[in-house]
Design a protein around this motif. Structure first.
Motif, PDB file in Angstrom:
ATOM      1  N   ALA A 194       0.828  -1.214   0.000  1.00 39.89           N
ATOM      2  CA  ALA A 194       0.000   0.000   0.000  1.00 39.89           C
ATOM      3  C   ALA A 194       0.862   1.264   0.000  1.00 39.89           C
ATOM      4  CB  ALA A 194      -0.939   0.004   1.206  1.00 39.89           C
ATOM      5  N   ASN A 195       2.087   1.132   0.525  1.00 35.30           N
ATOM      6  CA  ASN A 195       2.944   2.308   0.615  1.00 35.30           C
ATOM      7  C   ASN A 195       4.021   2.344  -0.464  1.00 35.30           C
ATOM      8  OD1 ASN A 195       1.450   3.082   2.804  1.00 35.30           O
ATOM      9  ND2 ASN A 195       2.848   2.203   4.306  1.00 35.30           N
ATOM     10  N   PHE A 196       3.751   1.687  -1.557  1.00 35.13           N
ATOM     11  CA  PHE A 196       4.736   1.602  -2.641  1.00 35.13           C
ATOM     12  C   PHE A 196       5.096   2.980  -3.177  1.00 35.13           C
ATOM     13  CE2 PHE A 196       5.704   0.124  -7.186  1.00 35.13           C
ATOM     14  CZ  PHE A 196       6.968  -0.338  -6.863  1.00 35.13           C
ATOM     15  N   ASN A 197       4.198   3.942  -2.982  1.00 34.43           N
ATOM     16  CA  ASN A 197       4.454   5.284  -3.499  1.00 34.43           C
ATOM     17  C   ASN A 197       5.784   5.856  -3.008  1.00 34.43           C
ATOM     18  OD1 ASN A 197       3.136   7.283  -5.195  1.00 34.43           O
ATOM     19  ND2 ASN A 197       3.153   8.619  -3.409  1.00 34.43           N
ATOM     20  N   ALA A 198       6.205   5.433  -1.834  1.00 31.98           N
ATOM     21  CA  ALA A 198       7.428   5.988  -1.252  1.00 31.98           C
ATOM     22  C   ALA A 198       8.681   5.529  -1.979  1.00 31.98           C
ATOM     23  CB  ALA A 198       7.524   5.583   0.220  1.00 31.98           C
ATOM     24  N   ILE A 199       8.592   4.411  -2.682  1.00 29.39           N
ATOM     25  CA  ILE A 199       9.822   3.827  -3.216  1.00 29.39           C
ATOM     26  C   ILE A 199       9.762   3.522  -4.707  1.00 29.39           C
ATOM     27  CG2 ILE A 199      10.545   2.855  -0.997  1.00 29.39           C
ATOM     28  CD1 ILE A 199       9.415   0.124  -1.947  1.00 29.39           C
ATOM     29  N   VAL A 200       8.582   3.781  -5.311  1.00 27.17           N
ATOM     30  CA  VAL A 200       8.433   3.430  -6.721  1.00 27.17           C
ATOM     31  C   VAL A 200       9.567   4.059  -7.552  1.00 27.17           C
ATOM     32  CG1 VAL A 200       6.789   5.330  -7.121  1.00 27.17           C
ATOM     33  CG2 VAL A 200       6.849   3.395  -8.697  1.00 27.17           C
ATOM     34  N   GLY A 201      10.197   3.242  -8.374  1.00 29.78           N
ATOM     35  CA  GLY A 201      11.266   3.757  -9.232  1.00 29.78           C
ATOM     36  C   GLY A 201      12.609   3.858  -8.536  1.00 29.78           C
ATOM     37  N   ARG A 202      12.616   3.687  -7.229  1.00 28.44           N
ATOM     38  CA  ARG A 202      13.890   3.750  -6.495  1.00 28.44           C
ATOM     39  C   ARG A 202      14.266   2.423  -5.857  1.00 28.44           C
ATOM     40  NH1 ARG A 202      16.671   8.888  -5.022  1.00 28.44           N
ATOM     41  NH2 ARG A 202      17.878   7.400  -3.810  1.00 28.44           N
ATOM     42  N   VAL A 203      13.274   1.605  -5.537  1.00 28.34           N
ATOM     43  CA  VAL A 203      13.536   0.326  -4.893  1.00 28.34           C
ATOM     44  C   VAL A 203      12.589  -0.695  -5.505  1.00 28.34           C
ATOM     45  CG1 VAL A 203      13.583  -0.947  -2.712  1.00 28.34           C
ATOM     46  CG2 VAL A 203      14.079   1.521  -2.726  1.00 28.34           C
ATOM     47  N   ARG A 204      13.131  -1.881  -5.845  1.00 24.78           N
ATOM     48  CA  ARG A 204      12.271  -2.936  -6.366  1.00 24.78           C
ATOM     49  C   ARG A 204      12.062  -4.005  -5.302  1.00 24.78           C
ATOM     50  NH1 ARG A 204      15.312  -4.330 -11.889  1.00 24.78           N
ATOM     51  NH2 ARG A 204      16.819  -4.854 -10.257  1.00 24.78           N
ATOM     52  N   PRO A 205      10.824  -4.213  -4.899  1.00 31.31           N
ATOM     53  CA  PRO A 205      10.555  -5.224  -3.878  1.00 31.31           C
ATOM     54  C   PRO A 205      11.167  -6.577  -4.226  1.00 31.31           C
ATOM     55  CG  PRO A 205       8.616  -3.892  -4.244  1.00 31.31           C
ATOM     56  CD  PRO A 205       9.621  -3.472  -5.270  1.00 31.31           C
ATOM     57  N   GLY A 206      11.269  -6.855  -5.526  1.00 28.20           N
ATOM     58  CA  GLY A 206      11.885  -8.111  -5.932  1.00 28.20           C
ATOM     59  C   GLY A 206      13.317  -8.226  -5.449  1.00 28.20           C
ATOM     60  N   ASP A 207      13.979  -7.105  -5.281  1.00 24.68           N
ATOM     61  CA  ASP A 207      15.362  -7.126  -4.792  1.00 24.68           C
ATOM     62  C   ASP A 207      15.435  -7.334  -3.286  1.00 24.68           C
ATOM     63  OD1 ASP A 207      16.131  -6.665  -7.373  1.00 24.68           O
ATOM     64  OD2 ASP A 207      16.384  -4.494  -7.114  1.00 24.68           O
ATOM     65  N   LEU A 208      14.285  -7.329  -2.632  1.00 24.62           N
ATOM     66  CA  LEU A 208      14.264  -7.441  -1.173  1.00 24.62           C
ATOM     67  C   LEU A 208      13.847  -8.835  -0.717  1.00 24.62           C
ATOM     68  CD1 LEU A 208      12.392  -4.065  -0.478  1.00 24.62           C
ATOM     69  CD2 LEU A 208      14.874  -4.442  -0.439  1.00 24.62           C
TER      70      LEU A 208
END
Ligand SMILES: Cc1ncc(COP(=O)(O)O)c(C=O)c1O
Ligand SMILES: Cc1ncc(COP(=O)(O)O)c(C=O)c1O
Lengths: 448, 511, 511, 448
Positions: free
Chosen positions: B267-281
């Motif tokens: 829900a809070n993807f807005n904070a990281i979109v384009g800067r962090v990929r959840p797939g990398d986490l």
């Protein structure tokens, strides 16, 4: 970027106020290995002209229903929505507001929801309705879950007249909680089988009316049988326009009525967003899923509306909630309510009658085509026909002639062995010319 | 027509009058319910009557009155336009509801979604006649997968909560496929209510994970609770305190080591979109609220859309239907359990999910592009930290150390002794022309105030908002509790009696 | 996001508070000028820069700063949405501006006017590519001619006043064609200001015709003033007192007998559409305000459209361009002075007039049909007479005898001694939630109040309005002048100082 | 009827209150011979579906500019209008309000007009602008009338570069008041002739820049000559987008600037509604036509806006008014102002440069077509070419190939002897593919 108001100097000054040297400093908590150094591998930003071009091109590769003869129903219906509906729902105050959590500055949305609930209660013939669910199919699943809570039983009997996609959705959303869905085979009319399937474990019986073959039935015998066994009757309606002509679920003994509300106020949208209508009898109120809007007064004694009974909901009750639903179908419910307000009882009955009349004209025309057998004896605006050929193939053939001939039953359930069955639908938007063109083309193709 | 303004100079206002009329107020039209407008036999829709009756339907025809009023078009317009003016809206002023991402809704999106080629298309038309729709779904899927670094996505969930269910069902199916009947889901106390509610729907028991003093998942507690019965760990990241889970990679590692799956609430993807990929986490499944990050309008409570990105391990268990791109550039639909859909976890809804929202989200994504989306995250985080910085002197940030992400969380310690609650502050903000922040969520902070400005707030509006909050803080500290208790006084209604509403529910109009 | 409503019961309002907050009020956002929002280097439009410079233009390139602020889209939306809420509108409540015909504007009209085949068509495209546009103009012409019983219509005038000019120019051309250089236009005192202003523009001197005690043209005075120098008689019918000119046929007869033409101001056509054809009354030219009778929106001051129907005598002197229907169903445009356009009186504007308004008017006409339009006139007249009947006990109707047409005219005799003026009553109506009636027009009545409800007002709203006026009448008669002088108190602003505005005009923002 | 709220019983009751026996009694003042007994001979009312079908059919018989290559300008221009513009102007509060006569409840419209006036003043480089006129062509006529009032002279010199339809409109609207319009023959550049035509009777000189052939010129020499003779210079601009790239009329000595504002915020609409921009120098303010919005304060001292200097207008001054204009172009002015606010200086300059660049690409492409001669040496986004054939015929030929090739000069002035001249235009909406398609088709047709 036109949607981003900060200027470079804003950003620099704001970093100064924050006391950060760079924007990267604000992302320090992200593990270094996961910080992307630059933009991902997607195109760069684009102006309106460019975006419009790209999307219009995609839109141009779809055959709009209104572009020619069109006869699909089976859960989604092409009706005329008055221009004022779309105008009103685009008002900033409706479009860009959130769920009305602060009632003092959300009376617009709240009063609409109260009116919507009243309209849905009237249409379904039941005393309480909620403020919308996602759509009819998920509403059907929620009804099964609710019936299980009410009866503390674990089995649901699904009529073979229930839309196969509804049955599948119900299975998907209810089996993890341990419920058993007893789905009867696809059948035009399975009253006897449904009644026979009810037992002491049965939480509810789910029937659709008009059913997926368009058949309109009196479900009161099923209601009696269910009630006699301590089970609830869930009546599903995929075509909300039928409420204007056919006896309501409440009048026929339903305990829970679920409907897809798309027909009123909402476009086809290739399947969504739609709006689930959900109503039930008073005693089960506190087991209802979804939001409820209720009347109250403000500190000055003025009437007002609030979201209420939210202890049923996930944000209060968490794992004990009646459903996990949060965001629902607010704007579609608004569209529904506006269209229904424009129609009123007079208009709704009129449009429903016109739908019925057009479908009967369609039946007459198709019944006259050699080789076509009309299967559904009593219907509202859609019915099933048996063809001397594979229905899916025929639909493709007619699509190439720019006639969208309906929905082959195999599209809904490839395993039912009804590959020669076609579901067809006519509404107030169907013209006599459309019907003639369809019948003529069908006759030609069948004669080949 | 013309009006002669007989120019009699108007007399200056007396002081009493000036006080009686607070600045920036106007008349709001009272408006009854449609049921009170007397339209029992009216209609706003003209249609020639049918040439046939419905006598073939016999006694299945609805005879009794339904009870629906109708209104002419002019009355209808007025009814809804009047009502609309009683709503706050993003288009009117800042709407800093934490966790809701109330960002600007571009009007181009609305226009695109209304193209007949998208809006007037039936979900069950022959696939050959909807190639553009399928192409758009495929394109959306590509963007979501690329932005998240995940190999698969299930588009059909109707909103965030439905996406959570979809994700947990995929996990359940994956576990069942290996004969593993785990029954527990771990989630932190700070989780949004939909997380435990969804876990329960998916047939799991929820066990809470403790939180550290700095507002993150307590890794030791997590490790202790992970075991052979844990099917999934559900963590929101950035979390509902507005903080990035620093140990997220470790969370994923521990989860996987325990044979469980890692569900991330996006829900809070807005904070990281384009800067962090959840797939990398190390995430296995994450829903994306298109109505948050990707700007589809909230519409007073929906509709939304909650696509779920999935790891390779979960991809086979996505629900049907899905789009399959053919080698010739055409698209097909996988609707049943044939072929690669043999393991599908079911069907989330009758058709293809929220096409209308896909178009809007796609319009937004194409507009921003990879560069713009990155800027979205940066500006969202910058705006939140700016608000945090400006307010921290007077309010008490829940987690003062380090930056926040897209939202700033405060507790009510600063109200200690003022006789004013978080609720009172929220209502007082209404009188300042703003929508209140999210209050009393997350539950881990006392009297929580969660402020999410989003990236579409200009500096000037942030300052107006901060100034207003600081004014209120000064008033609270100066002992002006009465003002807070009376608030709001400038809204169309005063505070509403929610207790009475719940005690004896009146849920529909009756004559 | 979710909000836990901690259900502390709200305390009841004190009496003082209840008074301080009049019912039905809400907060209105203050909003600075765009020039004060700091957007000097912003833009809300994304476009890749040109690949070429403009160096070929040398020093003709604009170098100096222009001075235009720009705003991002979110800021732009907010600016205008905030401003909009400071306006009254038909969609909010009754807007009984006499002579303006503020009726409902159907949304279907707006939708139709935006079809790309109408909105995205260039006026100078090859005629073969705009056959639908020409067909629509031809159809509109047919409807207007049939409704008025006149043989010709000139569509191109841009609004009512422009239509008046068009009509007088046709008259002028017709007279010139017979070598007749008449220089006078007769018009009653009650005429709308555009009538004399137009006559002057058309090169005529205006002589006023007297009015009878019952609010109509004084036939004797007319007869006396008619003479060889009179080019035209301009009469509004129904007239600006809201009355039908009973002697209209005689007016026409006298006019024609004197060798002059009869121009009818058709601004009030709404009262008789479908029931009376001006052609049957001897009219030679009449403009029709599509933005009044035919529901195209007033848009805060336009655009309008003012087609002029013409008698056979004037038809050859219509301005170009016009549409010519071919025998094969195709349409051509007569743009120059060829053929039957040899006598054309010129060109009223660059292209074909107000196509966007034609589409809206056509959509409205098709919706109503011949039967519905007749009902329009009946309901408009019924509503006005109802208001007249309900108010006549307390207010003083200017012409109490007999019915009025679509509007009811009152004078200010009922305010005698109350220390309250027509202007004060108007401003007090604002506090009741209504737009004031037209005031101080027509000039023939002291302190005129001209109330035109239109047919799209429901009974309920008429009653709300009449109740409010009667309440105000009671207050005025009870001596509560202060309340009137202070009004409005519930609008976004108090009374504005118009004298100061005119004394030292500030017509644009400066830093 | 969906737009008529009265019910039959409302009508009966209301007649009762009025004391009339029938509706006919309310029409007693109409001479009996003129009372129609029944509906006129036109179709009966129709529902939305039906009306939409009829109008969509007509719309479908027009080739939309955006449907393919398109190169028309000559007074109306296809630009991209951001979606938010049309959204905002449809808000009820803007769309369904009247001229802001009651300023206390019309501050929305009034503030917009004040901002609009400021924007127009900035764009034209002149200190005062009004709140809009009907369009550019009628604005041009109003400018001539105004110049005559200011100078008390009776002659206007119209450059041969002025759009012929503007010249005709000016003649139509000014000759009845006794003014003489001295219209010079159509010419690419007639600076010398214009200057030569100025005499002691000349109230004003009217030049267009960029002119109808697209030529961009420095009009300051004409300004000097006019001023030296005591005449005013009126500069007309049909393409408002050019203000973003070309020196303003004010900077080049104009006393009155008139422009067609359609390019900003408004669709092509087959010629209307459009919006006339009108600005002048301060001393002439009280001779200005049209509405003016001015700043003031309310009784509480708060800033507000009102219509002002209305003693110039018809409703006060009647036959002495500066113009008869009443209803003007409010909503189009709003659209203009919103679009301009979105653009800002940065965006306006950017879009203007893109227009210029596209037009130069078009020139390059057309110049390469054998037989085509580019006539206009310096232009903004449109220019004239000479063809080896009749331009009108060629345009029809290309239209049959779905290319809208521009405006033949003969369409504007059939008597000018310029039948081989074609006016072409490119804007930010023109693509490289459009240009290629045009050039290729033109080459083919000319090679035939
Ligand atoms: C953190 C979090 N998770 C999940 C959700 C649920 O999303 P939706 O409302 O779309 O179902 C929300 C939305 O409120 C949220 O804030
Ligand atoms: C009686 C009358 N005549 C003429 C006009 C002028 O019409 P328009 O405003 O369309 O120019 C009006 C409009 O106000 C009017 O009321």
């Amino acid at each position: 970027m036109r949607y981003l108001p900060l200027t470079p100097s804003d950003r620099a000054e704001m970093l100064g106020v924050i006391g950060a040297a760079s924007i990267d400093e604000l992302f320090v908590d992200v593990p270094a290995s996961a910080r992307l150094a630059g933009p991902v591998d997607l195109p760069r930003h684009a102006g309106e002209i460019e975006v419009e071009r790209q999307l219009a091109k995609l839109a141009g590769r779809n055959r709009a229903a209104g572009a020619g003869p069109f006869f699909c129903g089976a859960g989604a219906y092409r009706h005329h929505v008055p221009a004022s509906v779309d105008h009103i729902i685009q008002r900033s105050e409706f479009l860009t507001s959130y769920t009305p959590y602060q009632p003092e500055i959300a009376q617009g949305t709240l009063q609409v929801l109260f009116e919507f609930q009243t309209q849905v209660a009237a249409l379904t013939g039941l005393p309480v309705a909620n403020a919308s669910l996602y759509d009819g199919s998920t509403g059907c699943a929620e009804a099964v879950l609710m019936a299980a809570r009410v009866t503390r039983r674990g089995k649901a009997v699904l009529s073979g007249g229930l839309h196969p996609h509804y049955a599948e959705t119900a299975w998907t959303m209810t089996h993890p909680a341990g419920l058993m869905t007893h789905r009867l085979p696809a059948a035009l009319d399975d009253e006897a089988a449904v009644i026979a399937a009810i037992d002491a474990e049965t939480a509810c019986v789910v029937v659709q009316n008009p059913n997926v073959f368009g058949l309109v039935t009196d479900v009161s015998r099923i209601a009696e049988a269910a009630h006699a066994a301590g089970a609830l009757l869930v009546v599903v309606t995929t075509e909300a326009m039928s409420f204007g002509l056919i006896k309501s679920p409440g009048e026929m003994g339903a305990d829970i009525a679920v409907a897809e509300g798309q027909s009123i106020g909402n476009a086809l949208n290739f399947g969504g967003p739609y709006v689930g209508l959900f109503a039930c009898r008073e005693p089960h109120l506190r087991q209802m899923p979804g939001r409820l809007c209720g009347e109250t007064v403000d500190a000055a004694g003025k009437r007002g509306f609030v979201l209420t009974l939210s202890t049923r909901e996930q944000h209060i009750r968490r794992e004990k909630a009646t459903s996990n639903i949060c965001t629902n179908s607010g704007l579609c419910a608004l569209a529904f309510s506006i269209h229904m307000t424009l129609l009123g009882e007079t208009g709704l009955r009129r449009v429903a009658e016109v739908n019925h009349a057009r479908a009967r004209s369609l039946r007459t025309a198709l019944a006259a085509v050699p080789g076509v057998e009309v299967l559904t004896p009593r219907f509202f605006n859609e019915f099933a026909v048996r063809l001397p050929k594979n229905a899916a193939a025929l639909v493709e053939t007619l699509a190439a002639r720019d006639i969208i001939a309906g929905v082959p039953f195999s599209r809904l359930d490839p395993t039912a062995g009804l590959d020669d069955v076609l579901l067809v639908c006519a509404t107030e938007t169907t013209t006599a010319e459309d019907i003639d063109a369809f019948a003529a083309a069908l006759a030609e193709e069948l004669a080949r | 027509m013309s009006v002669v303004s007989v120019g009699r100079p108007t007399r200056p206002e007396t002081e009493a009058e000036a006080v009686a009329r607070p600045h920036g107020h106007g008349l709001v039209q009272d408006e009854p319910l449609i049921f009170e407008l007397g339209g029992w036999d009216k209609t706003g829709v003209d249609m020639e009557p049918a040439d046939l009756g419905a006598d073939d339907l016999g006694d299945l025809v609805r005879g009794a009155p339904i009870g629906l009023p109708g209104l002419s078009e002019p009355e209808t317009l007025r009814h809804y336009v009047r009502l609309s003016q009683k709503n706050h809206a993003i288009d009117l002023a800042m709407y800093p509801l934490g966790s809701c991402t109330m960002k600007h809704n571009p009007r181009l999106n609305e226009k695109m979604a209304r193209l007949p080629g998208f809006a007037d298309v039936h979900p069950l038309q022959p696939v050959s006649t909807v190639q553009g729709a399928l192409a758009l779904m495929d394109q959306l899927a590509h963007w979501l997968k690329t932005l998240t670094g995940m190999p698969a996505v299930a588009l059909t969930p109707k909103a965030g909560a439905h996406g959570e269910l979809c994700g947990l069902l995929a996990i359940r199916a994956a576990l069942e496929a290996r004969g593993d009947g785990r029954r527990t889901v771990l989630a932190p106390v700070s989780a949004h209510g939909t997380n435990p509610a969804t876990a329960a729907m998916a047939g799991y028991q929820v066990v809470e994970i403790a939180q550290t003093a700095d507002g993150r998942v307590d890794i030791a507690d997590l490790a202790a609770k992970l075991g052979p019965d844990v099917a999934a760990v559900m963590v929101t990241n950035p979390n509902t305190c507005g903080l990035f889970e620093r140990e997220v990679i470790e969370i994923a590692r521990l989860t996987h080591a325990a044979g469980a799956f890692f569900y991330c609430d996006g829900a809070n993807f807005n904070a990281i979109v384009g800067r962090v990929r959840p797939g990398d986490l190390g995430v296995d499944a994450m829903h994306i609220n298109l109505h948050k990050t990707f700007s589809t309008p909230h519409g007073g409570g929906g509709p939304g859309a909650g696509p779920v990105v999935l790891s390779a391990a979960l991809a086979p268990y996505a629900p049907t239907p899905w789009v399959v791109a053919g080698p010739d550039g055409s698209f097909a639909l996988r609707e049943g359990r044939e072929g690669e859909a043999a393991a599908a976890s079911g069907r989330m809804d009758a058709f293809h999910g929220q096409m209308g929202m896909y178009v809007r989200a796609m319009s937004y994504m194409l507009s921003h592009g990879a560069d713009g989306l990155r800027q979205v995250a940066e500006d969202a985080v910058l705006n939140a930290n700016y608000v945090k910085a400006r307010l921290s002197g007077e309010l008490t940030p829940a987690f003062p150390e380090g930056p926040c992400m897209h939202e700033a969380l405060f507790d009510d310690a600063w109200l200690e002794g003022a006789g004013v609650t978080t609720l009172d502050v929220a209502k007082a903000l209404i009188d300042e022309g703003f929508h209140p922040m999210t209050m009393y969520f997350p539950l881990v902070v006392h009297g929580a105030m969660l402020i999410e400005p989003t990236e579409t707030e200009p500096r000037r509006e942030l300052d107006r908002f901060c100034d207003a909050v600081l004014r209120l803080a000064a008033a609270a500290k100066a002992g002006d509790a009465e003002r807070f208790k009376a608030a709001p006084v400038s809204a169309p209604l005063r505070r509403l009696d929610e207790t009475a509403a719940a005690r004896k529910p009146r849920l529909r109009w009756t004559a």
